[in-house]
Write an enzyme that holds these catalytic residues in place. Structure first.
Site, PDB file in Angstrom:
ATOM      1  CD  GLU A  16      22.373  13.115  71.781  1.00 46.56           C
ATOM      2  OE1 GLU A  16      22.869  14.214  72.092  1.00 46.56           O
ATOM      3  OE2 GLU A  16      21.723  12.951  70.730  1.00 46.56           O
ATOM      4  CB  SER A  55      25.152  14.312  68.480  1.00 43.92           C
ATOM      5  OG  SER A  55      24.749  15.352  67.638  1.00 43.92           O
ATOM      6  NE  ARG A  58      20.229  16.854  71.852  1.00 40.13           N
ATOM      7  CZ  ARG A  58      19.742  18.059  71.576  1.00 40.13           C
ATOM      8  NH1 ARG A  58      18.688  18.520  72.226  1.00 40.13           N
ATOM      9  NH2 ARG A  58      20.291  18.799  70.637  1.00 40.13           N
TER      10      ARG A  58
HETATM   11  P1  FAD Z   1      15.856   4.020  68.770  1.00 38.71           P
HETATM   12  O1  FAD Z   1      17.250   4.275  68.339  1.00 38.71           O
HETATM   13  O2  FAD Z   1      15.163   2.834  68.187  1.00 38.71           O
HETATM   14  O3  FAD Z   1      15.799   3.917  70.359  1.00 38.71           O
HETATM   15  C1  FAD Z   1      16.449   4.879  71.158  1.00 38.71           C
HETATM   16  C2  FAD Z   1      16.176   4.534  72.640  1.00 38.71           C
HETATM   17  O4  FAD Z   1      14.798   4.681  72.911  1.00 38.71           O
HETATM   18  C3  FAD Z   1      16.497   3.082  72.973  1.00 38.71           C
HETATM   19  O5  FAD Z   1      16.959   3.032  74.305  1.00 38.71           O
HETATM   20  C4  FAD Z   1      15.152   2.362  72.852  1.00 38.71           C
HETATM   21  O6  FAD Z   1      15.080   1.215  73.684  1.00 38.71           O
HETATM   22  C5  FAD Z   1      14.188   3.450  73.311  1.00 38.71           C
HETATM   23  N1  FAD Z   1      12.891   3.413  72.651  1.00 38.71           N
HETATM   24  C6  FAD Z   1      12.639   3.563  71.329  1.00 38.71           C
HETATM   25  N2  FAD Z   1      11.319   3.538  71.092  1.00 38.71           N
HETATM   26  C7  FAD Z   1      10.721   3.345  72.281  1.00 38.71           C
HETATM   27  C8  FAD Z   1       9.362   3.211  72.694  1.00 38.71           C
HETATM   28  N3  FAD Z   1       8.350   3.267  71.829  1.00 38.71           N
HETATM   29  N4  FAD Z   1       9.108   3.007  74.014  1.00 38.71           N
HETATM   30  C9  FAD Z   1      10.127   2.942  74.910  1.00 38.71           C
HETATM   31  N5  FAD Z   1      11.420   3.050  74.585  1.00 38.71           N
HETATM   32  C10 FAD Z   1      11.715   3.262  73.289  1.00 38.71           C
HETATM   33  N6  FAD Z   1      18.441  13.436  67.971  1.00 38.71           N
HETATM   34  C11 FAD Z   1      18.082  14.666  68.420  1.00 38.71           C
HETATM   35  O7  FAD Z   1      17.623  14.819  69.553  1.00 38.71           O
HETATM   36  N7  FAD Z   1      18.230  15.766  67.628  1.00 38.71           N
HETATM   37  C12 FAD Z   1      18.716  15.687  66.378  1.00 38.71           C
HETATM   38  O8  FAD Z   1      18.804  16.691  65.685  1.00 38.71           O
HETATM   39  C13 FAD Z   1      19.115  14.402  65.882  1.00 38.71           C
HETATM   40  N8  FAD Z   1      19.665  14.282  64.651  1.00 38.71           N
HETATM   41  C14 FAD Z   1      20.058  13.055  64.218  1.00 38.71           C
HETATM   42  C15 FAD Z   1      20.630  12.959  62.935  1.00 38.71           C
HETATM   43  C16 FAD Z   1      21.029  11.725  62.444  1.00 38.71           C
HETATM   44  C17 FAD Z   1      21.631  11.635  61.071  1.00 38.71           C
HETATM   45  C18 FAD Z   1      20.827  10.562  63.221  1.00 38.71           C
HETATM   46  C19 FAD Z   1      21.199   9.206  62.677  1.00 38.71           C
HETATM   47  C20 FAD Z   1      20.294  10.653  64.502  1.00 38.71           C
HETATM   48  C21 FAD Z   1      19.907  11.902  65.009  1.00 38.71           C
HETATM   49  N9  FAD Z   1      19.352  12.055  66.292  1.00 38.71           N
HETATM   50  C22 FAD Z   1      18.949  13.283  66.732  1.00 38.71           C
HETATM   51  C23 FAD Z   1      19.218  10.888  67.178  1.00 38.71           C
HETATM   52  C24 FAD Z   1      17.905  10.094  66.942  1.00 38.71           C
HETATM   53  O9  FAD Z   1      17.397  10.322  65.667  1.00 38.71           O
HETATM   54  C25 FAD Z   1      16.818  10.445  67.957  1.00 38.71           C
HETATM   55  O10 FAD Z   1      17.285  10.240  69.266  1.00 38.71           O
HETATM   56  C26 FAD Z   1      15.535   9.636  67.736  1.00 38.71           C
HETATM   57  O11 FAD Z   1      14.519  10.106  68.585  1.00 38.71           O
HETATM   58  C27 FAD Z   1      15.715   8.143  67.969  1.00 38.71           C
HETATM   59  O12 FAD Z   1      14.526   7.502  67.540  1.00 38.71           O
HETATM   60  P2  FAD Z   1      14.485   5.977  67.178  1.00 38.71           P
HETATM   61  O13 FAD Z   1      13.056   5.619  66.930  1.00 38.71           O
HETATM   62  O14 FAD Z   1      15.416   5.649  66.089  1.00 38.71           O
HETATM   63  O15 FAD Z   1      14.963   5.336  68.549  1.00 38.71           O
HETATM   64  P1  NAP Z   2      25.840  23.734  64.904  1.00 35.89           P
HETATM   65  O1  NAP Z   2      24.770  24.602  64.307  1.00 35.89           O
HETATM   66  O2  NAP Z   2      27.147  23.602  64.204  1.00 35.89           O
HETATM   67  O3  NAP Z   2      26.101  24.197  66.398  1.00 35.89           O
HETATM   68  C1  NAP Z   2      27.061  23.520  67.209  1.00 35.89           C
HETATM   69  C2  NAP Z   2      26.500  23.362  68.600  1.00 35.89           C
HETATM   70  O4  NAP Z   2      26.308  24.631  69.149  1.00 35.89           O
HETATM   71  C3  NAP Z   2      25.181  22.656  68.569  1.00 35.89           C
HETATM   72  O5  NAP Z   2      25.361  21.410  69.143  1.00 35.89           O
HETATM   73  C4  NAP Z   2      24.222  23.555  69.319  1.00 35.89           C
HETATM   74  O6  NAP Z   2      23.745  22.977  70.541  1.00 35.89           O
HETATM   75  C5  NAP Z   2      25.036  24.757  69.732  1.00 35.89           C
HETATM   76  N1  NAP Z   2      24.402  26.004  69.242  1.00 35.89           N
HETATM   77  C6  NAP Z   2      24.451  26.542  67.989  1.00 35.89           C
HETATM   78  N2  NAP Z   2      23.794  27.713  67.957  1.00 35.89           N
HETATM   79  C7  NAP Z   2      23.312  27.920  69.207  1.00 35.89           C
HETATM   80  C8  NAP Z   2      22.542  28.956  69.814  1.00 35.89           C
HETATM   81  N3  NAP Z   2      22.153  30.028  69.126  1.00 35.89           N
HETATM   82  N4  NAP Z   2      22.202  28.818  71.120  1.00 35.89           N
HETATM   83  C9  NAP Z   2      22.581  27.747  71.827  1.00 35.89           C
HETATM   84  N5  NAP Z   2      23.315  26.724  71.307  1.00 35.89           N
HETATM   85  C10 NAP Z   2      23.691  26.830  70.020  1.00 35.89           C
HETATM   86  O7  NAP Z   2      25.254  22.263  65.153  1.00 35.89           O
HETATM   87  P2  NAP Z   2      24.952  21.096  64.140  1.00 35.89           P
HETATM   88  O8  NAP Z   2      25.797  19.944  64.473  1.00 35.89           O
HETATM   89  O9  NAP Z   2      24.915  21.588  62.724  1.00 35.89           O
HETATM   90  O10 NAP Z   2      23.465  20.702  64.578  1.00 35.89           O
HETATM   91  C11 NAP Z   2      22.417  21.586  64.369  1.00 35.89           C
HETATM   92  C12 NAP Z   2      21.271  21.244  65.294  1.00 35.89           C
HETATM   93  O11 NAP Z   2      20.819  19.904  65.040  1.00 35.89           O
HETATM   94  C13 NAP Z   2      21.671  21.296  66.761  1.00 35.89           C
HETATM   95  O12 NAP Z   2      20.594  21.793  67.509  1.00 35.89           O
HETATM   96  C14 NAP Z   2      21.932  19.852  67.110  1.00 35.89           C
HETATM   97  O13 NAP Z   2      21.628  19.543  68.466  1.00 35.89           O
HETATM   98  C15 NAP Z   2      20.959  19.112  66.190  1.00 35.89           C
HETATM   99  N6  NAP Z   2      21.509  17.782  65.856  1.00 35.89           N
HETATM  100  C16 NAP Z   2      21.434  16.830  66.807  1.00 35.89           C
HETATM  101  C17 NAP Z   2      21.907  15.560  66.534  1.00 35.89           C
HETATM  102  C18 NAP Z   2      21.766  14.465  67.568  1.00 35.89           C
HETATM  103  O14 NAP Z   2      21.963  13.323  67.229  1.00 35.89           O
HETATM  104  N7  NAP Z   2      21.431  14.791  68.779  1.00 35.89           N
HETATM  105  C19 NAP Z   2      22.488  15.277  65.304  1.00 35.89           C
HETATM  106  C20 NAP Z   2      22.576  16.297  64.382  1.00 35.89           C
HETATM  107  C21 NAP Z   2      22.085  17.564  64.660  1.00 35.89           C
HETATM  108  P3  NAP Z   2      22.501  21.990  70.644  1.00 35.89           P
HETATM  109  O15 NAP Z   2      22.994  20.676  70.163  1.00 35.89           O
HETATM  110  O16 NAP Z   2      22.197  22.004  72.086  1.00 35.89           O
HETATM  111  O17 NAP Z   2      21.374  22.511  69.828  1.00 35.89           O
END
Ligand code: FAD
Ligand code: NAP
Length: 338
Positions: free
Chosen positions: A334, A238, A164
């Site tokens: 994050e 998250s 991340r």
């Molecule tokens: P924004 O929120 O608009 O911006 C995020 C950051 O990036 C800001 O600092 C902004 O200035 C910068 N930025 C945006 N676009 C650009 C650009 N073109 N150039 C330079 N800087 C830029 N994230 C995960 O990694 N895994 C997940 O599974 C995941 N699940 C999510 C589930 C939900 C329900 C929600 C709401 C969010 C989740 N996220 C997840 C977080 C998010 O969706 C990601 O981080 C996504 O990539 C953000 O994209 P955005 O376009 O909305 O960025």
């Molecule tokens: P989950 O399946 O309940 O698991 C809980 C946590 O354990 C996750 O954060 C995941 O880490 C870790 N995990 C689970 N299985 C694993 C494995 N086999 N090996 C290593 N790590 C493991 O998680 P969840 O909340 O439902 O999310 C599912 C996936 O979607 C995850 O990968 C999570 O990162 C992603 N997600 C991300 C966001 C975001 O905003 N970043 C939001 C929603 C969901 P990791 O997070 O490192 O994968």
């Protein structure tokens, strides 16, 4: 140039926080962006790049020029024996890109289905889910430097991707507008289904012949059942990162908290599930006013309606403090705070 002034950002962030921006400029080409950046009247104006607003918490009115990236387009730029090189505009909705690739048979991002936001933000935190991160398929990106208005190409090694993390959250922070990203997608899929409950979901769907489409379907079903839809309850996914701690500390914690959830990672550290820590401090389902902690996944902070960014932020402070007191681990946010 259509520059809006004193505009509410409520519809531009998935937390639904109602703050205003001094200026907002939506652009659909890098030429339009460069034209704006060449305007001397904005030279010294603070700037904030915005994609889908799904990883942002606004805690104040934004006294800046918000650059809303809407550059579209998906293009196959090269095909080799094993790969497709595909370029996508930064304003393409990430999930639309995933679906497009699945339909074309371009493999590698199917586990990342249904992540909100746009392609341009995907390298920012090296988006990841279900055992796949974009660094696995990232090739390069194009960006415009905000200070000298020059177009640059940034390669994978320069991005310094981590869990991340990327260079864009550190030494390149607020310096570039990413305008397009090139992905190196696979002709032959490598299926990742051992993570979380993907396998159970595939069994439930009675899928025996794996495909990238089936994996995406399983991921989408799980996500829909667990995560709050931002259109209904404001959130940014998250709120905290999963902390990585050394294995001896993890073993100590395991003696006191046998149920603690952790996974060994590549660097021999243990990644602890932050959701478990937060839940075990009693926050899951907590609500104060309109700010709360989601009842199905404690890692997700939510806005039930009219919470301010500061109320969400204050809740995150309390969570960090209680996790620190109980487990001795300091959670890192994050979500990007502005
Ligand atoms: P924004 O929120 O608009 O911006 C995020 C950051 O990036 C800001 O600092 C902004 O200035 C910068 N930025 C945006 N676009 C650009 C650009 N073109 N150039 C330079 N800087 C830029 N994230 C995960 O990694 N895994 C997940 O599974 C995941 N699940 C999510 C589930 C939900 C329900 C929600 C709401 C969010 C989740 N996220 C997840 C977080 C998010 O969706 C990601 O981080 C996504 O990539 C953000 O994209 P955005 O376009 O909305 O960025
Ligand atoms: P989950 O399946 O309940 O698991 C809980 C946590 O354990 C996750 O954060 C995941 O880490 C870790 N995990 C689970 N299985 C694993 C494995 N086999 N090996 C290593 N790590 C493991 O998680 P969840 O909340 O439902 O999310 C599912 C996936 O979607 C995850 O990968 C999570 O990162 C992603 N997600 C991300 C966001 C975001 O905003 N970043 C939001 C929603 C969901 P990791 O997070 O490192 O994968």
């Amino acid at each position: 140039m259509n520059i809006q002034t004193n505009i509410s950002l409520k519809q531009y962030n998935t937390f639904g926080i109602d703050v205003s921006a001094k200026y907002l400029f939506a652009f659909s080409s890098s030429d339009d962006l460069q034209y704006l950046l060449s305007d001397q009247s904005f030279k010294n104006q603070e700037k904030l790049v915005l994609g889908g607003g799904s990883n942002i918490l606004f805690t104040r009115n934004i006294n800046a020029l918000v650059l809303k990236n809407e550059i579209g387009g998906i293009e196959l730029i090269e095909e080799t024996e094993n790969h497709f090189l595909v370029k996508a505009g930064a304003g393409v909705v990430w999930h639309d890109f995933v679906i497009y690739c699945i339909q074309k048979g371009y493999a590698g991002i199917e586990n990342l289905a249904l992540i909100p936001g746009n392609v341009g933000a995907s390298p920012m935190q090296n988006i990841g889910a279900y055992g796949v991160e974009i660094k696995d398929v990232f090739h390069s990106l194009e960006a415009i430097h905000l200070s000298d208005n020059k177009k640059v190409t940034i390669t994978k090694s320069e991005c310094d991707f981590g869990y991340r993390e990327s260079v864009f959250k550190h030494s390149y922070k607020n310096q570039f507008v990413i305008t397009s990203v090139v992905f190196q997608l696979n002709k032959k899929p490598e299926f990742h289904f051992s993570y979380g409950s993907i396998k159970e979901e595939l069994d439930r769907l009675q899928i025996h012949d794996l495909s990238i489409n089936a994996i995406a379907q399983a991921v989408m079903n799980i996500r829909r059942s667990k995560l709050p839809d931002p259109k209904i309850i404001g959130n940014a996914g998250s709120f905290f990162k999963n902390p990585e701690i050394d294995s001896s500390f993890f073993n100590e914690l395991k003696n006191s908290f046998p149920q603690i959830v952790g996974y060994a990672n590549d660097s021999e550290m243990i990644k602890v599930a932050a959701g478990w820590l937060i839940e075990n401090c009693g926050w899951k389902g907590y609500r104060a006013g309109d700010a709360g902690c989601h009842d199905k996944q404690a890692l997700v902070l939510v806005n039930f309606g009219k919470a301010s960014g500061n109320e969400i932020f204050d809740l995150s402070e309390k969570i960090i403090e209680s996790v620190k007191n109980k487990f001795g681990i300091e959670l890192q946010r994050e979500v990007n705070i502005y």
